[in-house]
Design a protein around this motif. Structure first.
Motif, PDB file in Angstrom:
ATOM      1  N   PHE A 130       0.819  -1.213   0.000  1.00 45.40           N
ATOM      2  CA  PHE A 130       0.000   0.000   0.000  1.00 45.40           C
ATOM      3  C   PHE A 130       0.856   1.268   0.000  1.00 45.40           C
ATOM      4  CE2 PHE A 130      -2.609   3.307   1.998  1.00 45.40           C
ATOM      5  CZ  PHE A 130      -3.625   3.363   1.062  1.00 45.40           C
ATOM      6  N   PRO A 131       1.932   1.342   0.811  1.00 45.39           N
ATOM      7  CA  PRO A 131       2.784   2.547   0.728  1.00 45.39           C
ATOM      8  C   PRO A 131       3.359   2.753  -0.675  1.00 45.39           C
ATOM      9  CG  PRO A 131       3.253   1.351   2.740  1.00 45.39           C
ATOM     10  CD  PRO A 131       2.319   0.475   1.937  1.00 45.39           C
ATOM     11  N   GLU A 132       3.747   1.666  -1.342  1.00 45.02           N
ATOM     12  CA  GLU A 132       4.241   1.807  -2.717  1.00 45.02           C
ATOM     13  C   GLU A 132       3.144   2.332  -3.638  1.00 45.02           C
ATOM     14  OE1 GLU A 132       7.160  -2.000  -2.849  1.00 45.02           O
ATOM     15  OE2 GLU A 132       6.231  -1.492  -4.766  1.00 45.02           O
ATOM     16  N   PHE A 133       1.933   1.818  -3.415  1.00 48.18           N
ATOM     17  CA  PHE A 133       0.801   2.295  -4.211  1.00 48.18           C
ATOM     18  C   PHE A 133       0.594   3.795  -4.002  1.00 48.18           C
ATOM     19  CE2 PHE A 133      -3.639   3.576  -3.669  1.00 48.18           C
ATOM     20  CZ  PHE A 133      -4.064   3.544  -4.992  1.00 48.18           C
ATOM     21  N   LEU A 134       0.661   4.227  -2.723  1.00 47.55           N
ATOM     22  CA  LEU A 134       0.500   5.653  -2.410  1.00 47.55           C
ATOM     23  C   LEU A 134       1.524   6.487  -3.166  1.00 47.55           C
ATOM     24  CD1 LEU A 134      -0.063   6.307   1.407  1.00 47.55           C
ATOM     25  CD2 LEU A 134      -1.581   6.795  -0.514  1.00 47.55           C
ATOM     26  N   ASP A 135       2.780   6.004  -3.126  1.00 50.91           N
ATOM     27  CA  ASP A 135       3.852   6.738  -3.801  1.00 50.91           C
ATOM     28  C   ASP A 135       3.630   6.828  -5.302  1.00 50.91           C
ATOM     29  OD1 ASP A 135       5.279   7.425  -1.609  1.00 50.91           O
ATOM     30  OD2 ASP A 135       6.576   5.649  -1.639  1.00 50.91           O
ATOM     31  N   GLU A 186      -7.612  19.789  -3.251  1.00 52.47           N
ATOM     32  CA  GLU A 186      -8.223  18.993  -2.178  1.00 52.47           C
ATOM     33  C   GLU A 186      -7.100  18.226  -1.497  1.00 52.47           C
ATOM     34  OE1 GLU A 186     -12.032  16.800  -3.113  1.00 52.47           O
ATOM     35  OE2 GLU A 186     -11.696  17.711  -5.081  1.00 52.47           O
ATOM     36  N   TRP A 187      -7.094  18.262  -0.159  1.00 54.52           N
ATOM     37  CA  TRP A 187      -6.038  17.576   0.598  1.00 54.52           C
ATOM     38  C   TRP A 187      -6.606  16.355   1.302  1.00 54.52           C
ATOM     39  CZ3 TRP A 187      -0.954  18.665   0.355  1.00 54.52           C
ATOM     40  CH2 TRP A 187      -0.579  19.925  -0.172  1.00 54.52           C
ATOM     41  N   ILE A 188      -5.837  15.288   1.245  1.00 55.34           N
ATOM     42  CA  ILE A 188      -6.228  14.072   1.962  1.00 55.34           C
ATOM     43  C   ILE A 188      -5.035  13.638   2.810  1.00 55.34           C
ATOM     44  CG2 ILE A 188      -6.918  11.652   1.720  1.00 55.34           C
ATOM     45  CD1 ILE A 188      -7.795  12.574  -1.203  1.00 55.34           C
ATOM     46  N   SER A 189      -5.284  13.351   4.065  1.00 55.93           N
ATOM     47  CA  SER A 189      -4.170  12.835   4.876  1.00 55.93           C
ATOM     48  C   SER A 189      -4.347  11.334   5.073  1.00 55.93           C
ATOM     49  CB  SER A 189      -4.106  13.553   6.227  1.00 55.93           C
ATOM     50  OG  SER A 189      -5.163  13.117   7.044  1.00 55.93           O
ATOM     51  N   VAL A 190      -3.228  10.641   4.970  1.00 57.13           N
ATOM     52  CA  VAL A 190      -3.246   9.181   5.068  1.00 57.13           C
ATOM     53  C   VAL A 190      -2.220   8.770   6.118  1.00 57.13           C
ATOM     54  CG1 VAL A 190      -3.031   7.017   3.788  1.00 57.13           C
ATOM     55  CG2 VAL A 190      -3.606   9.132   2.554  1.00 57.13           C
ATOM     56  N   SER A 191      -2.657   8.092   7.161  1.00 55.86           N
ATOM     57  CA  SER A 191      -1.625   7.511   8.033  1.00 55.86           C
ATOM     58  C   SER A 191      -1.706   5.995   7.966  1.00 55.86           C
ATOM     59  CB  SER A 191      -1.726   8.007   9.476  1.00 55.86           C
ATOM     60  OG  SER A 191      -3.049   8.248   9.818  1.00 55.86           O
ATOM     61  N   VAL A 192      -0.573   5.428   7.561  1.00 59.26           N
ATOM     62  CA  VAL A 192      -0.502   3.979   7.434  1.00 59.26           C
ATOM     63  C   VAL A 192      -0.079   3.418   8.790  1.00 59.26           C
ATOM     64  CG1 VAL A 192       0.553   2.051   6.216  1.00 59.26           C
ATOM     65  CG2 VAL A 192       0.150   4.206   5.021  1.00 59.26           C
ATOM     66  N   LEU A 193      -1.033   2.808   9.497  1.00 55.93           N
ATOM     67  CA  LEU A 193      -0.718   2.276  10.823  1.00 55.93           C
ATOM     68  C   LEU A 193       0.037   0.967  10.696  1.00 55.93           C
ATOM     69  CD1 LEU A 193      -4.151   3.028  12.537  1.00 55.93           C
ATOM     70  CD2 LEU A 193      -2.100   4.447  12.441  1.00 55.93           C
ATOM     71  N   SER A 194      -0.333   0.179   9.684  1.00 58.56           N
ATOM     72  CA  SER A 194       0.379  -1.077   9.457  1.00 58.56           C
ATOM     73  C   SER A 194       0.209  -1.454   7.990  1.00 58.56           C
ATOM     74  CB  SER A 194      -0.184  -2.182  10.359  1.00 58.56           C
ATOM     75  OG  SER A 194       0.260  -3.448   9.891  1.00 58.56           O
ATOM     76  N   ALA A 195       1.323  -1.651   7.302  1.00 60.67           N
ATOM     77  CA  ALA A 195       1.255  -1.957   5.869  1.00 60.67           C
ATOM     78  C   ALA A 195       0.830  -3.398   5.628  1.00 60.67           C
ATOM     79  CB  ALA A 195       2.591  -1.687   5.200  1.00 60.67           C
ATOM     80  N   ASP A 196       1.121  -4.288   6.611  1.00 66.24           N
ATOM     81  CA  ASP A 196       0.731  -5.693   6.415  1.00 66.24           C
ATOM     82  C   ASP A 196      -0.066  -6.192   7.605  1.00 66.24           C
ATOM     83  OD1 ASP A 196       2.771  -5.558   8.161  1.00 66.24           O
ATOM     84  OD2 ASP A 196       4.067  -7.044   7.167  1.00 66.24           O
ATOM     85  N   PHE A 197      -1.170  -5.498   7.841  1.00 65.93           N
ATOM     86  CA  PHE A 197      -2.036  -5.795   8.984  1.00 65.93           C
ATOM     87  C   PHE A 197      -2.784  -7.104   8.764  1.00 65.93           C
ATOM     88  CE2 PHE A 197      -6.284  -5.316  10.943  1.00 65.93           C
ATOM     89  CZ  PHE A 197      -5.900  -5.210  12.256  1.00 65.93           C
ATOM     90  N   ALA A 198      -3.210  -7.330   7.534  1.00 66.69           N
ATOM     91  CA  ALA A 198      -3.982  -8.541   7.222  1.00 66.69           C
ATOM     92  C   ALA A 198      -3.437  -9.165   5.944  1.00 66.69           C
ATOM     93  CB  ALA A 198      -5.456  -8.190   7.058  1.00 66.69           C
ATOM     94  N   GLN A 199      -4.038 -10.285   5.572  1.00 65.21           N
ATOM     95  CA  GLN A 199      -3.550 -11.039   4.427  1.00 65.21           C
ATOM     96  C   GLN A 199      -3.668 -10.269   3.100  1.00 65.21           C
ATOM     97  OE1 GLN A 199      -2.184 -14.351   4.450  1.00 65.21           O
ATOM     98  NE2 GLN A 199      -1.663 -13.621   2.389  1.00 65.21           N
ATOM     99  N   GLY A 200      -4.780  -9.602   2.900  1.00 64.83           N
ATOM    100  CA  GLY A 200      -4.983  -8.888   1.635  1.00 64.83           C
ATOM    101  C   GLY A 200      -5.380  -9.838   0.526  1.00 64.83           C
ATOM    102  N   ARG A 201      -5.808  -9.245  -0.567  1.00 66.44           N
ATOM    103  CA  ARG A 201      -6.210 -10.074  -1.722  1.00 66.44           C
ATOM    104  C   ARG A 201      -5.024 -10.285  -2.636  1.00 66.44           C
ATOM    105  NH1 ARG A 201     -11.204  -7.545  -4.703  1.00 66.44           N
ATOM    106  NH2 ARG A 201     -10.871  -9.225  -6.183  1.00 66.44           N
ATOM    107  N   PRO A 202      -4.865 -11.493  -3.172  1.00 60.83           N
ATOM    108  CA  PRO A 202      -3.722 -11.744  -4.047  1.00 60.83           C
ATOM    109  C   PRO A 202      -3.842 -10.967  -5.349  1.00 60.83           C
ATOM    110  CG  PRO A 202      -5.207 -13.627  -4.057  1.00 60.83           C
ATOM    111  CD  PRO A 202      -5.748 -12.659  -3.044  1.00 60.83           C
ATOM    112  N   PHE A 203      -2.694 -10.711  -5.962  1.00 66.86           N
ATOM    113  CA  PHE A 203      -2.672  -9.987  -7.235  1.00 66.86           C
ATOM    114  C   PHE A 203      -1.636 -10.629  -8.148  1.00 66.86           C
ATOM    115  CE2 PHE A 203      -0.555  -6.674  -9.803  1.00 66.86           C
ATOM    116  CZ  PHE A 203      -1.603  -6.362 -10.632  1.00 66.86           C
TER     117      PHE A 203
END
Lengths: 194, 330
Positions: A93-98, A171-188
């Protein structure tokens, strides 16, 4: 507005609230009941009228409607392609944000007429990432919040998102990533299923 | 360079990049002979280190000898006492990624493969939208054509469709029968009971025509109370006459409309095209026309088959008195 945007609103209303609701909305906003062609460009005003009608008929603020639209775009099975295209942005997700600032030029490679907002991603204080969404048309930021919230789940990341409002075209959006690998996530998979 | 191989002086793999190691299915790559693992497809005929070094720096095309025979593009350069071979997927990239389940981290940061995949997929999505749009436009075109060829009151074809069908039949040399039918006493119905009654009568008449014909026949409302039936393959004069008579009998059944009994009949002229494109459409229509006027002249409510002997003589097609009187009554 590009037909893809109008069609997105149409399919969101139809798939989430049903065909009857879409018909009511189309009539109230003087939009084509048969729907929009994804590859045509339409007058901006019909988009605005649809959003007004959506607020009215769904009884929700525009910010909520737009955020739900963002969520729909990356989670509903009828529009699976967008989720996949966005996941090309990065492995986490952080890479996606970047990669968000690449998004408009990536989209333009596929659909040159699609005028997306410009995105800037800045590292703020305390690990907070601030995303600037810049467009003459208000509201894209709320759609982006919905998209990011859903994609964070998709990646298995735990994040806090806040739309900080609009100033001029920004428009400003703030994003705080508390944990990048909190759960399994969907495969890609890089290569789509056949 | 996650997809490189280091070869020793004898051509054995001394080291492989991490992605290359993922691809080496089965026994792995280390220690194995490069030329046993891979077949060099271009330049042709390279089978040892000397050959490889002879083409140092040149564009290579290689593929795994074992299934799934993944293909690569690459380049080899001398390194130490051996060689360094750097490979990348060529056009087989999507297949390779599927086969080996590669992730974006398996590609060098400078590698544009992931961008290419993204583009491929984005373009495919857009292409799919265009395909859908095209098929919608196609259906709309078919519907519009259908509409343009249909008489809205009766649901039969219109004159434009008739020209189209006749031209095609004549051009393709198909034999067919042609029945030109005029409703008799239609004007009286219109004058006595009004246009709504007239419209109703036309619709009932059209239904009768559908009932006595086959689905492959073309039924045309050519104007007011004038109809043309085009019957492909039906060239037997007696059968055509039978069909026309059955139709006229049906037309003579009283038609109820808002408590009134409307009575009409029909007169028919029949012409036949035996195919081969010998009869121009205009001649054929003219023949059917003359036969129709003969029916009218002989007292209506009947069908006449055109024959050269009877109708194509000096006094035809004039019949001025009859024509005028009937036209007035029709």
């Amino acid at each position: 507005m590009h037909g893809l945007v109008n069609r997105a609103i149409q399919c969101f209303v139809r798939d989430t609230y049903g065909g009857t609701m879409w018909e009511r909305l189309a009539r109230q906003s003087d939009a084509p009941v048969a729907g929009f062609e994804a590859m045509f460009v339409y007058d901006d005003e019909v988009t605005e009228r649809m959003l007004c009608a959506a607020e009215d008929l769904l009884g929700r603020d525009r910010a909520i409607v737009l955020e739900d639209l963002g969520t729909y775009l990356v989670s509903h099975p009828n529009v699976g392609s967008l989720r996949r295209l966005l996941r090309f942005g990065g492995d986490t997700f952080p890479e996606f944000l970047d990669s968000l600032d690449d998004l408009p030029s990536r989209a333009a490679l596929a659909v040159p007429e699609l005028e997306l907002p410009r995105f800037d991603v800045m590292q703020g204080e305390g690990g907070i990432v601030r995303v600037l969404c810049r467009s003459p048309r208000a509201g894209f930021g709320h759609v982006l919040v919905g998209i990011m919230r859903t994609l964070a789940d998709d990646y298995g990341a735990l994040v806090l998102l806040e739309h900080e409002g609009r100033e001029g075209e920004n428009e400003w959006i703030s994003v705080s990533v508390l944990s990048a690998d909190f759960a399994q996530g969907r495969p890609f998979q890089l290569a789509a299923d056949r | 360079m996650p997809m490189h191989l280091q070869l020793d002086a004898r051509g054995r793999v001394r080291h492989a990049g991490p992605t290359m190691r993922l691809l080496g299915s089965g026994g792995g790559l280390l220690g194995r002979d490069f030329f046993t693992l891979f077949r060099l497809r271009r330049p042709h005929g390279i089978s040892d280190m000397a050959g490889l070094m002879h083409h140092a720096g040149a564009r290579l095309q290689v593929r795994f000898r074992d299934p799934p025979h993944t293909q690569f593009k690459g380049v080899a350069v001398p390194a130490g006492d051996g060689a360094l071979v750097n490979l990348s997927f060529g056009i087989s990239i999507v297949e390779a990624i599927r086969t080996h389940d590669l992730k974006s981290r398996d590609f060098a940061p400078t590698d544009l493969t992931v961008e290419m995949l993204y583009l491929l997929e984005a373009k495919e999505t857009i292409l799919e939208e265009w395909r859908r749009l095209n098929s919608r436009l196609q259906s709309a075109r078919v519907a519009a054509e259908e509409q343009a060829f249909t008489d809205t009151l009766t649901g039969l074809r219109n004159r434009r469709a008739m020209d189209h069908v006749l031209d095609r039949l004549v051009r393709d040399g198909h034999p067919f029968g042609l029945v030109h039918l005029d409703l008799d006493f239609f004007k009286q119905v219109n004058d006595t009971f009004g246009h709504a009654a007239g419209d109703h009568v036309l619709q009932v008449a059209a239904r009768a025509m559908v009932d006595v014909t086959r689905s492959e026949d073309t039924l045309v409302r050519a104007g007011g109370d004038e109809f043309v039936l085009i019957l492909p393959g039906l060239v037997d004069a007696r059968r055509l006459e039978d069909l026309a008579c059955r139709l006229i009998e049906r037309l003579e059944e009283p038609i109820s409309f808002e408590g009134h009994q409307c009575r009409i009949s029909g007169s028919a002229g029949i012409a036949v095209s035996h195919g081969g494109g010998v009869q121009p459409v205009a001649v054929l229509l003219d023949q059917a026309d003359r036969a129709l006027y003969a029916s009218k002249k002989e007292g209506r409510g009947r069908a006449t088959v055109f024959s050269v002997e009877r109708h194509d003589t000096a006094h035809a097609p004039s019949l001025p008195d009859t024509v005028e009187k009937d036209a007035g009554n029709a």
